[in-house]
Design a protein around this motif. Structure first.
Motif, PDB file in Angstrom:
ATOM      1  N   TYR A   1       2.467   1.581   3.376  1.00 58.20           N
ATOM      2  CA  TYR A   1       3.552   0.619   3.584  1.00 58.20           C
ATOM      3  C   TYR A   1       4.817   1.071   2.863  1.00 58.20           C
TER       4      TYR A   1
ATOM      5  N   GLU B   1       6.645   3.781   4.594  1.00 56.03           N
ATOM      6  CA  GLU B   1       7.443   3.268   5.723  1.00 56.03           C
ATOM      7  C   GLU B   1       8.697   2.558   5.233  1.00 56.03           C
ATOM      8  N   MET B   2       8.529   1.772   4.162  1.00 57.14           N
ATOM      9  CA  MET B   2       9.665   0.989   3.670  1.00 57.14           C
ATOM     10  C   MET B   2      10.775   1.872   3.104  1.00 57.14           C
TER      11      MET B   2
ATOM     12  N   SER C   1       0.856  -1.182   0.000  1.00 58.35           N
ATOM     13  CA  SER C   1       0.000   0.000   0.000  1.00 58.35           C
ATOM     14  C   SER C   1       0.893   1.233   0.000  1.00 58.35           C
TER      15      SER C   1
ATOM     16  N   VAL D   1      12.965   2.443   6.074  1.00 57.10           N
ATOM     17  CA  VAL D   1      13.731   1.254   6.485  1.00 57.10           C
ATOM     18  C   VAL D   1      14.867   0.979   5.498  1.00 57.10           C
ATOM     19  N   PHE D   2      14.538   1.018   4.208  1.00 57.88           N
ATOM     20  CA  PHE D   2      15.546   0.595   3.238  1.00 57.88           C
ATOM     21  C   PHE D   2      16.520   1.711   2.878  1.00 57.88           C
TER      22      PHE D   2
END
Lengths: 808, 287
Positions: free
Chosen positions: B266, B269-270, B263, B273-274
């Motif tokens: 998501y 957010e990723m 989504s 993180v990445f």
């Protein structure tokens, strides 16, 4: 290729149990396999199918005039043609769901995205596809419903108006006294679970070539349907065509897994096109078409389980809502098939299941590896872990406490299933040893201290095989099916050469190999000396109308039929031999291609007897008919359901225990499998190499479903995952090294102690969802879906963290 | 899944290819065909003609110029993945190429084809944006050189005009004490990225970030540079806290799509993180 003789040199060898290389493989791995798309006939024309872009819509107008004038076009066909030429297909539902009108092209209304609406036949496939774009269809979109529970609501849009409801079947299975068990329980565990929609995506899609022979009046049908003789009533009644002029032919089949059972609408369509075009017509489904119309059952559950503090399960109370999509086809058979394994591997007397099967505006479902049982078994295995967690027990201990014990075998389940032997506890203990369960638990504890999430998941599933069609009488007594049957023919020709024909329809399972192993043992010859007919041809192979490969039945049913045929043939050979050797038939034994007089030790080669039987037949005993051909039909002893729907629904009950260890990345929700162990027991293994392949294949399918594969619809009923870009099939990279172990506890009932193997009961779905929940234990999260999408796991974690932060 | 009728040309030189493109209005260049042919089979693309340049082997090379590494547009992913110079100097391209599709795709798919197709979820465009690659575009009038920031124009749209051909991609050499990395977050190996992150950085004295470029894939119509995060880190020590703080703002300006694998929320957010992980990966490779 190593011949079988290099493998085993002893003459008195038992071929059953040897890991022989498969007879089929040289042709398959050198590109010489003959699949339905390889069928080429003079004058062959090609069909293309126009499909619905709407989940639900009235068809106001279909105009094929432009398409019919397009280059290369021979003819077209629409739903209105079909409604005049054919009758709706047979339904196995009871009233009112049997009012569903299922034709090979949509008539008046479309019910799901991908439903066939019209067809074109042209000189080439490309021309047919070009012309298809010229067909004009006016649709009037209608309300649709995509969720089984919503489809049961009062004002839900109706998938088929004339049915008056979306409910296909509502069944109540009620054994013992679940309410009493709930009253007496220390605790009642509740769960709301959802089993997602996926399928098996065989490497070969559906395909049909029909040559309507106007000279003989025969419909010659080349296809890859996996139970072609079962199609005959559907084709014969639907097309209003005599069954004795329908010839079904299959060649090599690139996997079926159940999805190729319900291809009869396509077969009927191509029959009509061949008749109309007066030409042989080929239709080869492309991958996208396959994605749009070949799904497995989706199901959701409300579960209540009364338990004792020590982990004893007292019973299961379940409401199940099964979504079969827009047409029933093989359904609602699946609404009864789960009950083959009603208690899973567990011993509990109280079971109540309220089962609703419901239609929605999604693709119709069909059998799919683990058909209907895997949904039920996943629900049980998921719940067992929830029980363990709520009681603070190790899930392995809860299982060991509740498994049906080996000394209870044959075990009669609440719904009348008769489990035919095995040792579930031993299978779990063996799997725990193989994966070093205790060591893993220690590793998990250490990892948690450093913030790493390791999860361990166990699942044990019963892999039932050889179905009793009598179970569809639960739906309605009118269904004219019961039991199961298979045919085999074994012959020795005038030169002493062996040939075997079977009614089973192999899709890669190695039937030519296993059949040769069975027959070789009976005659004391080498499997290399036996030719087994490849594929299936109703004009050549023996068959019953239940022939085919489905329900993990072929090894068991094939062996039953083969043993009957070899017995008849051996008796005749022995009579001729005794006559020629001047001894008694009971003195005759078979060894290394000879008959032997056990009393004198005198030998005679079988070819000499064959010569007498066929062409030197004056030497036959007086009155004996010539020839050495034995045909046998075999059926297991099955019964019909009693008034409480109790019956033994299958002959064999294989089982598998899987343990998965995973590591989950809490930041992304993604996880990888660290170790994966499988212990299976399918009784006597005819060919351990084939068994190992089946175990691997079923595991890969289940792991794929658990981690990657999902048919996902948007709110308009459009299928999001309609190519391999979004429908993610695992490759060798994703499937971990599988550590396997076997038990070989023979079936108490099946020939030679063989059990069916191959479906695997969807065991990985349980093992992986349990492992994911176990990994997430530090967050106290519950996994309620069979499909583990990283973004959903991530969302669960985020929501939990933000909740925890609020508390602080 | 059969394409519509199309004409097929197999030119023997780049100039002939450019002429054919000029002469055929709805024509498309065919390189490895790994995206175009699939689209044609699905009838999502229906060019009137294909100008197949895949046989122009002179367009497949990796050459070391004085100021840059030149990669011929027809160089296949498999060569990018295994070329030792690329691995040494632009490791993020090795990372990216090794994760494209499967081996069969890497054997025919080309760096030029992937760049011109300009799928925002593809790996190489993101990595090339982090490198700030320059794209050499040939036409009948000669050639022009376009930086990555101007090359990727929109969804499936680049600076390459209809009768132009991308001939070479130039990677300006990185200063000493540089490192790079690319991480694709996807469900399986070889899938299109849910989020792709490419980082090229140069360290000054100690752990101070002298320069950094962060490119994000699958979160916008074109590869997106995480400018705020880049600016935040320049001149700062590359420690856990600073990297984490930069990652928190890496999704500024991102407008990811939603689909069944990720989504919008998501993906947002990723990115964080990445980005954090890829900066650390690039740091670990500083030489």
């Amino acid at each position: 290729m190593a011949t079988v003789m290099e493998l085993v040199k002893e003459s008195e060898v038992q071929w059953v149990g040897q890991p022989l290389k498969r007879k089929e493989d040289p042709r398959l791995i050198t590109g010489l396999g003959k699949f339905v798309d390889d069928v080429k006939l003079p004058g062959l024309a090609f069909a293309s199918i126009l499909r619905s872009p709407y989940a639900s819509a009235k068809i106001k107008r279909v105009d094929v005039s432009r398409a019919e004038k397009a280059p290369g076009v021979i003819c077209t066909l629409t739903g209105s043609d079909v409604s005049k030429l054919t009758d709706p297909f047979l339904q196995i539902s009871s009233a009112p769901a049997n009012k569903v009108k299922d034709y090979c092209l949509a008539v008046d209304k479309v019910h799901f995205v991908g439903e066939p609406v019209a067809a074109v036949v042209a000189e080439t496939r490309a021309e047919a596809e070009d012309a298809m774009e010229l067909i004009e269809v006016d649709y009037e979109p209608e309300e649709h419903v995509l969720d089984a529970r919503k489809a049961l609501e009062k004002d839900a849009p109706l998938v088929h108006e004339q049915v008056g409801s979306n409910l296909v079947f509502h069944g109540k299975w009620d054994y013992g006294d679940i309410e009493d068990a709930i009253r007496k329980a220390d605790r009642v565990v509740n769960a709301k679970l959802h089993f997602h929609r996926f399928s098996s995506t065989p490497i070969e899609n559906n395909g049909v070539v029909v040559n309507y022979d106007r000279a003989t009046g025969f419909l010659n049908i080349y296809c890859n349907n996996q139970m072609p003789m079962f199609c005959i009533p559907w084709l014969s009644f639907g097309l209003k065509f005599p069954s004795n002029k329908i010839r079904m032919i299959t060649g090599d089949i690139g996997g079926g897994f159940g999805t190729k059972i319900i291809s009869y609408p396509y077969i009927a369509l191509i029959c009509l096109l061949s008749m109309k075009a007066k030409r042989p017509v080929k239709w080869t489904e492309d991958r996208r078409e396959h994605m749009f119309a070949n799904h497995g059952n989706e199901r959701s559950f409300d579960v209540e389980v009364p338990v004792k503090k020590d982990g004893t399960i007292l019973g299961f109370k379940v409401s199940a809502f099964d979504d079969c999509g827009a047409y029933t086809r093989y359904e609602p058979a699946g609404a009864t098939i789960w009950a083959q394994v009603s208690p899973g591997v567990y011993h509990f007397p109280n079971l109540k299941v309220d089962f609703f099967q419901v239609m929605t505006n999604k693709a119709p479902v069909g059998p799919n590896r683990g058909y209907s049982r895997m949904q039920h078994l996943w629900m049980i295995e998921r719940t067992v872990d929830i029980i363990a967690k709520e009681l603070g027990l190790d899930p392995a201990d809860v299982r060991l406490k509740n498994y049906v014990r080996s000394d209870e075998m044959p075990y009669v389940t609440p719904s009348g299933g008769i489990y035919d032997g095995g040792d579930y506890s031993e299978s779990l203990r063996k799997a725990m040893k193989l994966i070093d369960y205790d060591g893993l638990r220690e590793e998990q504890a250490r990892a948690r201290k450093s913030g790493k999430l390791i999860g361990i998941g166990i699942a044990t599933a019963v892999d039932s095989g050889t179905n009793n069609f009598g179970q569809v009488k639960i739906i309605t007594d009118d269904n004219p099916f019961s039991g199961n049957s298979e045919a085999a023919r074994v012959s020795i020709d005038g030169l002493g050469q062996f040939q075997v024909g079977l009614g089973t329809v192999p899709q890669g399972q190695g039937h030519e190999t296993f059949a040769a192993q069975i027959v070789a043992d009976e005659f004391g010859i080498n499997p290399d000396q036996i030719t087994v007919l490849s594929g299936f041809d109703s004009a050549i192979n023996p068959y019953s109308h239940q022939s085919g490969s489905y329900a993990s039945r072929s090894a068991v049913m094939g062996t039953g039929a083969l043993l009957g045929a070899t017995k008849k043939l051996k008796e005749k050979v022995a009579m001729i031999a005794a006559h020629l050797m001047k001894t008694l038939p009971e003195n005759i034994s078979f060894s290394e291609g000879n008959v032997v007089d056990k009393q004198t030790g005198k030998k005679m080669p079988i070819w000499q007897i064959a010569n007498v039987a066929w062409v030197n037949n004056v030497l036959l005993p007086e009155g004996m008919e010539p020839g050495l051909v034995a045909l046998n039909f075999w059926r297991p002893n099955f019964t019909l359901p009693d008034e409480k729907w109790r019956l033994n629904q299958t002959l064999t009950y294989s089982y598998q225990t899987h343990i998965a260890a995973i590591e989950l990345d809490p930041e992304s929700g993604k996880f990888k499998i660290l170790r994966y162990v499988i212990v299976d027991d399918c009784g006597t293994q005819i060919n351990p190499m084939i068994v190992e392949g089946q175990v691997h294949g079923a595991a890969a399918h289940g792991i794929g479903a658990a981690m990657f594969e999902e048919f996902n619809y948007d709110e308009n009923g459009q299928l999001n995952s309609n190519t391999f870009i979004d429908y993610l099939v695992p490759s060798a990279v994703e499937i971990p090294h599988l550590i396997t172990g076997h038990l070989e506890i023979p079936s108490l009932f099946a020939p030679k102690g063989i059990r069916g193997v191959g479906e695997g009961g969807g065991t990985p779905l349980g093992a992986i969802s349990n492992a994911v929940e176990d990994a997430l234990a530090p967050f106290g999260l519950q996994i309620t879906d069979s499909h583990q999408n990283p973004q959903h796991i991530h969302k669960l974690i985020r929501e939990k963290i933000s909740k925890l932060n609020q508390v602080r | 899944m059969t394409p519509k009728k199309f004409d097929y040309y197999s030119p023997t030189s780049i100039n002939e290819a450019i002429q054919l493109l000029h002469d055929n209005e709805d024509s498309k260049v065919l390189a490895g065909g790994q995206s175009l042919l699939a689209l044609m089979k699905l009838r999502l693309a229906a060019p009137s003609a294909l100008v197949d340049i895949s046989k122009l082997q002179e367009m497949s090379y990796v050459r070391e110029d004085k100021d840059y590494l030149g990669i011929g547009a027809l160089t296949i992913h498999d060569i990018i993945e295994h070329n030792q110079t690329i691995k040494k100097k632009f490791t993020l391209l090795t990372d990216a190429a090794s994760k494209i599709g499967d081996q069969q795709i890497r054997n025919v798919g080309t760096i030029g084809g992937s760049s011109c197709h300009a799928d925002p979820a593809a790996d190489l465009p993101t990595a090339l944006s982090a490198v700030n690659a320059h794209f050499v575009i040939r036409s009948g009038k000669g050639q022009r050189i376009v930086p990555a920031t101007e090359f990727f124009v929109d969804l499936f749209q680049t600076a390459v005009g209809h009768d132009e051909v991308l001939s070479e991609i130039r990677l300006p050499y990185l200063p000493p004490r540089s490192g790079s990395g690319y991480i694709k977050h996807s469900r399986r190996e070889g899938d299109f990225a849910i989020v792709g992150t490419g980082v090229v950085l140069t360290m000054g004295d100690g752990n101070v970030c002298k320069d950094i470029r962060i490119a994000l894939g699958a979160v916008s119509a074109t590869p997106l540079r995480a400018k705020s995060a880049e600016e935040y880190l320049k001149g700062k020590t590359l420690d856990d806290k600073n990297i984490a703080d930069a990652a928190e703002i890496a999704n500024e300006g991102a407008d990811p799509p939603s689909d069944m694998h990720g989504s919008k929320e998501y993906r947002m957010e990723m990115i964080k993180v990445f980005t954090r992980r890829t900066v650390k990966l690039a740091m670990s490779r500083v030489m």
